[in-house]
Design a protein around this motif. Sequence first.
Motif, mmCIF file in Angstrom:
data_model
loop_
_atom_site.group_PDB
_atom_site.id
_atom_site.type_symbol
_atom_site.label_atom_id
_atom_site.label_comp_id
_atom_site.label_asym_id
_atom_site.label_seq_id
_atom_site.Cartn_x
_atom_site.Cartn_y
_atom_site.Cartn_z
ATOM 1 N N UNK A 143 0.997 -1.573 0.063
ATOM 2 C CA UNK A 143 -0.146 0.309 0.092
ATOM 3 C C UNK A 143 0.903 1.698 -0.366
ATOM 4 N N UNK A 144 2.147 1.323 0.796
ATOM 5 C CA UNK A 144 2.636 2.720 0.577
ATOM 6 C C UNK A 144 3.821 2.163 -0.672
ATOM 7 N N UNK A 145 4.041 1.421 -0.786
ATOM 8 C CA UNK A 145 3.975 1.277 -2.833
ATOM 9 C C UNK A 145 2.858 2.146 -3.720
ATOM 10 N N UNK A 146 2.195 1.488 -3.887
ATOM 11 C CA UNK A 146 0.789 1.995 -4.398
ATOM 12 C C UNK A 146 0.678 3.726 -4.866
ATOM 13 N N UNK A 147 1.203 3.844 -2.794
ATOM 14 C CA UNK A 147 1.008 5.303 -2.428
ATOM 15 C C UNK A 147 1.725 6.337 -2.944
ATOM 16 N N UNK A 148 3.090 5.318 -3.417
ATOM 17 C CA UNK A 148 4.407 6.014 -3.684
ATOM 18 C C UNK A 148 4.231 5.875 -5.488
ATOM 19 N N UNK A 203 3.500 9.857 -8.097
ATOM 20 C CA UNK A 203 4.491 10.438 -8.759
ATOM 21 C C UNK A 203 3.699 10.861 -9.977
ATOM 22 N N UNK A 204 2.272 9.547 -10.220
ATOM 23 C CA UNK A 204 1.200 10.257 -11.255
ATOM 24 C C UNK A 204 0.549 11.169 -11.245
ATOM 25 N N UNK A 205 0.158 11.503 -10.025
ATOM 26 C CA UNK A 205 -0.362 12.827 -9.125
ATOM 27 C C UNK A 205 0.678 13.808 -10.180
#
Length: 137
Positions: free
Chosen positions: A124-129, A133-135
Amino acid sequence: MTTSLTLRPRRTLALLALLLPYLISGVLKLLDFNGARAEVGGLTGLAAPALVTMLAAAVVVTQLGGSLLLLRGGRWAPLGGLALAGFTLIATFLAHTWWALPQGAERVQAFNGFWEHIALAGALGFAAAVAHGEAGQ
């Protein structure tokens, strides 16, 4: 050549797989809020009904809201991922107390569940990171 259009469905499916436990749990807690309150009270040891109710509501909001923010993407997606990662870490230390159990199958099961949830928090932390980056693009 891989474009963002071809990655979008795979991204969504991967996130959905990661988030399904939270979405399902959040919906079930919403449908049986008294059960959610009992679960929160049992895990935390809290007896104050108002506090248990607020925490159970916060769990539902975190599970559903965090999942939807991360799935939707955009500037708030990292917040959803980080909220779920933090929630998962707290819940893991409350629910998988393998160190307090005697040697045996139950301890092994709790040990495995503990580390699986730590890995889930990391994902989940990776998905947030990645969402961050996408944002920023």
